[in-house]
Design a protein around this motif. Structure first.
Motif, short mmCIF file in Angstrom:
data_model
loop_
_atom_site.label_atom_id
_atom_site.label_comp_id
_atom_site.label_asym_id
_atom_site.label_seq_id
_atom_site.Cartn_x
_atom_site.Cartn_y
_atom_site.Cartn_z
N LYS A 73 58.85 77.58 -37.20
CA LYS A 73 58.65 78.98 -37.58
C LYS A 73 58.97 79.92 -36.42
N PHE A 74 58.86 79.44 -35.20
CA PHE A 74 59.24 80.25 -34.04
C PHE A 74 60.74 80.26 -33.81
N VAL A 75 61.37 79.07 -33.97
CA VAL A 75 62.75 78.95 -33.52
C VAL A 75 63.77 79.32 -34.59
N VAL A 76 63.41 79.18 -35.88
CA VAL A 76 64.39 79.49 -36.94
C VAL A 76 64.78 80.96 -36.92
N PRO A 77 63.83 81.93 -36.80
CA PRO A 77 64.29 83.33 -36.69
C PRO A 77 65.19 83.59 -35.49
N ALA A 78 65.04 82.81 -34.42
CA ALA A 78 65.88 83.00 -33.25
C ALA A 78 67.34 82.66 -33.54
N LEU A 79 67.60 81.89 -34.60
CA LEU A 79 69.00 81.59 -34.96
C LEU A 79 69.75 82.83 -35.41
N ASP A 80 69.04 83.89 -35.78
CA ASP A 80 69.68 85.13 -36.23
C ASP A 80 69.78 86.16 -35.13
N HIS A 81 69.43 85.80 -33.89
CA HIS A 81 69.51 86.77 -32.79
C HIS A 81 70.97 87.08 -32.48
N THR A 82 71.18 88.31 -32.00
CA THR A 82 72.57 88.74 -31.74
C THR A 82 73.17 88.07 -30.52
N ALA A 83 72.35 87.59 -29.61
CA ALA A 83 72.86 86.97 -28.38
C ALA A 83 73.18 85.49 -28.62
N GLY A 84 74.37 85.07 -28.21
CA GLY A 84 74.78 83.69 -28.42
C GLY A 84 73.96 82.70 -27.64
N GLU A 85 73.56 83.08 -26.39
CA GLU A 85 72.79 82.12 -25.60
C GLU A 85 71.41 81.87 -26.21
N VAL A 86 70.85 82.86 -26.91
CA VAL A 86 69.56 82.67 -27.59
C VAL A 86 69.73 81.70 -28.76
N ARG A 87 70.80 81.87 -29.52
CA ARG A 87 71.05 80.96 -30.65
C ARG A 87 71.29 79.53 -30.16
N ASP A 88 72.04 79.39 -29.07
CA ASP A 88 72.30 78.04 -28.54
C ASP A 88 71.01 77.37 -28.09
N ALA A 89 70.14 78.13 -27.43
CA ALA A 89 68.86 77.56 -27.01
C ALA A 89 68.02 77.17 -28.22
N ALA A 90 68.04 77.97 -29.27
CA ALA A 90 67.29 77.63 -30.48
C ALA A 90 67.83 76.35 -31.13
N VAL A 91 69.15 76.16 -31.12
CA VAL A 91 69.74 74.94 -31.67
C VAL A 91 69.30 73.73 -30.87
N ARG A 92 69.22 73.89 -29.55
CA ARG A 92 68.77 72.75 -28.72
C ARG A 92 67.34 72.35 -29.08
N VAL A 93 66.48 73.33 -29.29
CA VAL A 93 65.09 73.02 -29.65
C VAL A 93 65.05 72.30 -31.00
N ILE A 94 65.83 72.77 -31.96
CA ILE A 94 65.83 72.14 -33.29
C ILE A 94 66.31 70.70 -33.20
#
Length: 892
Positions: free
Chosen positions: A567-588
């Motif tokens: 629930k914390f990391v899935v919304p981060a997949l929609d962040h505008t910054a690519g490095e934030v999305r990449d970090a969220a994918v690593r956590v998933i």
């Protein structure tokens, strides 16, 4: 013009010993007002005498907050100035009454101000107060008034009033009328002004207001604007001084003389600054401002006051103290101070203190100076901390000098470290909470030394202080709850050193023994954030969860689980910054390696529409690699390789059949040339009926290597003649056209697709709907039963979970018509689709059973020959589908 009219209270029905009626004659923030005696008789009366007969225009009444009368009546009376005969009721005329609120809605905290506009003449005012409202605070049925105000003008017809001459600057009577409105009542005469303003500042405001009117008459509009702004600022100053005076009096009543002395000094310093600024602006006199380089007088006095109107002289301010650095909000009136001619070659360490002080006053180093006094706002905020650690230490923590702030935290660290284990528990808790307040504030500090000192103090509290004094879990939770929000905010700091230090400290704090048991750090770290926060802070938040996941894992007592992390990391997949999305994918992906398929429940469904997005395609492909399955791209390559191999096998089979036919033709010619004699032929004809394809060969001929292929060719030709290669039925009507009609209408192993109308094998119907059909985009494969489900029915189908779970292909096939598991292999399909107790959802099965009496059913063809035959038959009528006899295709 109406103005405030002074009066005296000459009679009251009763009064409390502590609240005399004489209090009504004075208007100030500290007045207590009049209160009737306990259990008095109603109504209560008050009689006011004015200095002279006037025309009364407005009456104002400020009621007590809980000693409230239900109704108040007003009377006006005439009388001889030298007699008291006017006090008789016959000489008073009733003006009316007002009703007061019971004040229950405000919790008996607010005072009600009533203003009544009247127009009458008189010298005496009588006020009658009726029975009180009953509430829990009014224990003795009393009523009270805090203040009374009378506004009027001298319009006695017996007194001749001199007309005010028109100013020479204005010859237009209309403009003069705008300035001198006869019904205008100044806000300075309102009761609300006097009850919340310091009396001395109130007199200055009245003078400035008069000077503003004079400046307007003289058309000095710039000066009038300046005076207007000064009046606005001074009103705020007067309210603050009035508040200080109330707090000082309350401290005296509570016998807190230290606080009373501090309030007194604070008021004098504040008042002195106001006077100095007024003198600087020449707001009250026309004397030139003293140059900055001149030595200050030993005892500056407030600005001189004009003789008319008479007003009490302000108290003489104390000798000037060294200038104190104050924030911009604490300055009562903005001033334009000249900058020094030559700037200092090197700035002082404390920028703000240096900017506020005079150049010749900066002589000591930051650590040698005393911390500047705290503002009233800061003192109220830190009152609990002051009670524990004292004012000097807290003043250092609030200082603008970073060195004082650091020293204050180090002093707290030392004091808490030296506390013995025998210290009372209540004292330990009070020290703890006061220290956490300072830590909470210092974490936000921009100076790294102060920030590091706050982390050092917090670490000591959590690791040493709490276990040493045996404080409970609630105290640990309190420390973490108060500091974690600021620590998380610090992870997005623009300074890399502070950002890294905050991340490392949170990671270490989560491992503390007492903190880990509370699960508070993972709880705060996994709180979802808004997509509008800066990318630096968002990236730090995701990286923090990634670190905690590696350190703490998903154990029962770690505080992390699939639900809060996803629930914390899935919304981060929609962040505008690519490095934030990449970090969220690593956590998933880390989470998927640990728990597997439950992660998919928090993501969109794995279908073609979702895989069109590169982000989710990458995630699902990574899931497949983790599961050991080929990705979609790899499946596509494998499918192309399989089709290519299949095509090669078909070409090889076609070449073999052509070779067999050639061999059969050659052998037929040789048999005719070396045929038997007529007699032998006749005997043979008598002994056996003639056959089209004879398997006997002349005996004198030696065995040849061509005999085996020739016999195989004869078998293939005989088997393929007049037979359906799908169901094995033989029929003389099965010519090329007859077989096409059989495939189209009767073959129980085939059926027409309801969406594209192609004839497909029932065994390959699911694969056809998912890949080959024109409507394949409208289907999705169920992971349980492996069937093709329409997308509009998929959610309901998946939710109910009532479908039959498909077994592995070596164990069973899965029928897409009756949705049941059937025996494996090709024979399993034939038995199920054609047998007597077979698939009841196959409409062609009954027709096939009825035809068994008239037609002939052959064993069918197996192996490569069967595959070739079905390929040729299917190519004539458009039969599509998977490999015959195979299982229903699984999800990719």
């Amino acid at each position: 013009m109406p103005t405030k009219v002074p009066f005296k209270v000459i009679q009251s029905s009763s009064q409390d010993d502590r609240f005399s009626s004489k209090e009504l004659e004075t208007h100030a923030p500290t007045v207590n007002g009049w209160v009737s005696s306990r259990f008095c008789l109603y109504p209560q009366e008050l009689v006011l005498k004015l200095n002279e007969r006037v025309r009364i225009r407005k009456l104002q009444l400020l009621s007590h907050q809980y000693l409230i009368a239900t109704k108040v009546e007003f009377f006006v009376g005439e009388g001889n100035r030298d007699s008291l005969g006017a006090l008789h009721g016959s000489n008073f005329s009733r003006l009316g009454y007002v009703s007061l609120s019971d004040n229950e809605k405000t919790g008996y905290r607010a005072r009600e101000l009533k203003s009544v506009h009247v127009d009458c003449y008189g010298q005496f005012i009588k006020i009658i107060l009726h029975k009180n409202y009953i509430n829990r605070f009014n224990l003795f049925n009393q009523v009270g008034l805090v203040a009374i105000n009378i506004i009027g003008e001298n319009k006695d017809p017996h007194v001749q009033e001199k007309p005010q001459p028109v100013s020479s600057e204005y010859t237009d009577p209309a403009m003069w009328g705008l300035i001198n409105r006869p019904d205008y009542i100044s806000p300075m005469d309102d009761l609300a002004f006097d009850m919340y303003q310091d009396p001395e500042v109130g007199q200055i405001i009245r003078k400035l207001d008069a000077k503003k009117a004079e400046a307007v008459r003289q058309e000095r509009y710039d000066h009038a604007k300046k005076l207007k702004q000064a009046v606005v600022d001074l009103q705020k100053v007067g309210e603050r001084l009035g508040k200080y005076e109330v707090e000082k009096r309350r401290a005296v009543e509570n016998e807190d003389y230290d606080l009373a002395k501090m309030k007194k000094v604070q008021m004098e310093e504040y008042r002195l600054k106001v006077y100095q600024q007024l003198q600087l602006h020449n707001l009250l006199d026309n004397k030139p401002t003293r140059p900055r380089n001149d030595p200050p007088p030993p005892q500056p006095r407030p600005p001189p006051r004009e003789p008319d109107p008479p007003a009490p002289q302000p108290r003489t301010p104390p000798p000037p103290a060294p200038p104190v650095a104050q924030s911009y909000e604490e300055r009562p009136i903005p001033t334009l101070r000249k900058q020094p001619a030559a700037a200092a070659p090197e700035p002082e360490p404390d920028f703000y203190a240096a900017a506020a002080a005079e150049p010749d006053e900066i002589q000591t180093t930051p650590r040698e100076e005393e911390p500047e006094p705290m503002s009233e706002k800061n003192m109220r905020e830190a009152s609990a901390v002051i009670d524990v650690y004292g004012l000097p230490l807290v003043a250092g923590a609030y200082s603008k000098n970073w060195a004082h702030r650091e020293d204050a935290l180090l002093k707290v660290y030392k004091e808490m470290s030296e506390m013995g284990p025998d210290t009372p528990r209540d004292q330990c808790k009070s020290k703890l909470r006061a220290a956490i307040f300072l830590v909470q504030r210092s974490i936000k500090d921009k100076v790294f030394a102060v920030f590091s000192a706050s982390l050092k103090l917090l670490k000591m509290i959590l690791e040493d202080y709490i276990p040493q004094h045996k404080l409970g879990k609630a105290d640990v939770t309190y420390c973490v709850d108060k500091t974690m929000p600021n620590l998380l905010a610090k992870t997005g700091d623009s300074a890399a050193r502070q950002r890294v230090a905050a991340l490392n400290y949170i990671q270490d704090m989560a491992q503390y023994k007492d903190v880990k048991a509370t699960h508070q750090v993972p709880h705060h770290a996994t709180q979802p954030f808004k997509l509008t926060i800066p990318s630096r802070l968002a990236l730090s938040r995701v990286e923090l969860v990634e670190r905690l996941l590696k350190d703490l894992g998903l154990e029962k007592n770690s505080g992390l689980n699939v639900d809060n992390v996803m629930k914390f990391v899935v919304p981060a997949l929609d962040h505008t910054a690519g490095e934030v999305r990449d970090a969220a994918v690593r956590v998933i992906l880390d989470l998927y390696k640990a728990v597997g398929s439950p992660v998919r429940d928090y993501l969109p469904p794995d279908d073609q529409a979702t895989r069109k997005k590169p982000l989710y395609k990458n995630i699902f492909d990574s899931f497949d690699r983790i599961d050991g399955k080929p990705t979609e791209a790899e499946l596509k390559v494998q499918k192309q390789a399989a089709e290519k191999k299949k095509q090669e096998e078909i070409e090889q089979l076609q070449a073999q059949i052509a070779q067999l036919k050639d061999l059969q033709a050659n052998i037929g010619k040789e048999d005719e040339e070396a045929g038997p004699s007529k007699d032998e032929g006749k005997e043979d004809q008598k002994s056996k009926p003639p056959t089209t394809h004879s398997k006997h060969r002349p005996p004198p001929r030696e065995k040849s290597t061509l005999n085996a292929p020739s016999e195989a060719g004869d078998d293939v030709s005989s088997l393929m003649e007049n037979m359906c290669i799908f169901c094995g039925e033989r029929n003389e009507a099965f010519t090329e056209e007859g077989l096409d009609l059989h495939y189209w209408k009767n073959c129980p192993m085939l059926r027409r697709c309801q969406h594209c109308k192609q004839v497909v094998e029932i065994a390959g119907l699911t694969e056809h709907l998912l890949t080959e059909c024109d409507q394949s985009d409208n289907f999705q494969q169920c992971p349980r039963c492996t069937e093709a489900i329409p997308k509009d029915e998929y959610d309901e189908h998946n939710r109910l979970k009532q479908c039959v779970v498909a077994k592995p292909e070596k164990v069973a096939n899965h029928c897409p018509l009756c949705h049941q598991n059937i025996p494996p292999g090709e024979e399993g399909w034939k038995t199920h689709l054609m047998g007597k107790d077979g698939c009841k959802s196959n409409p062609r099965r009954v027709q096939a059973l009825e035809k068994k009496g008239g037609g002939r059913s052959g064993p069918g063809i197996k192996g490569k020959a069967a595959a070739k035959s079905r390929q040729q038959a299917g190519s004539r009528v458009g039969v599509r589908g998977g490999k015959f006899g195979g299982k229903t295709p699984r999800g990719k």
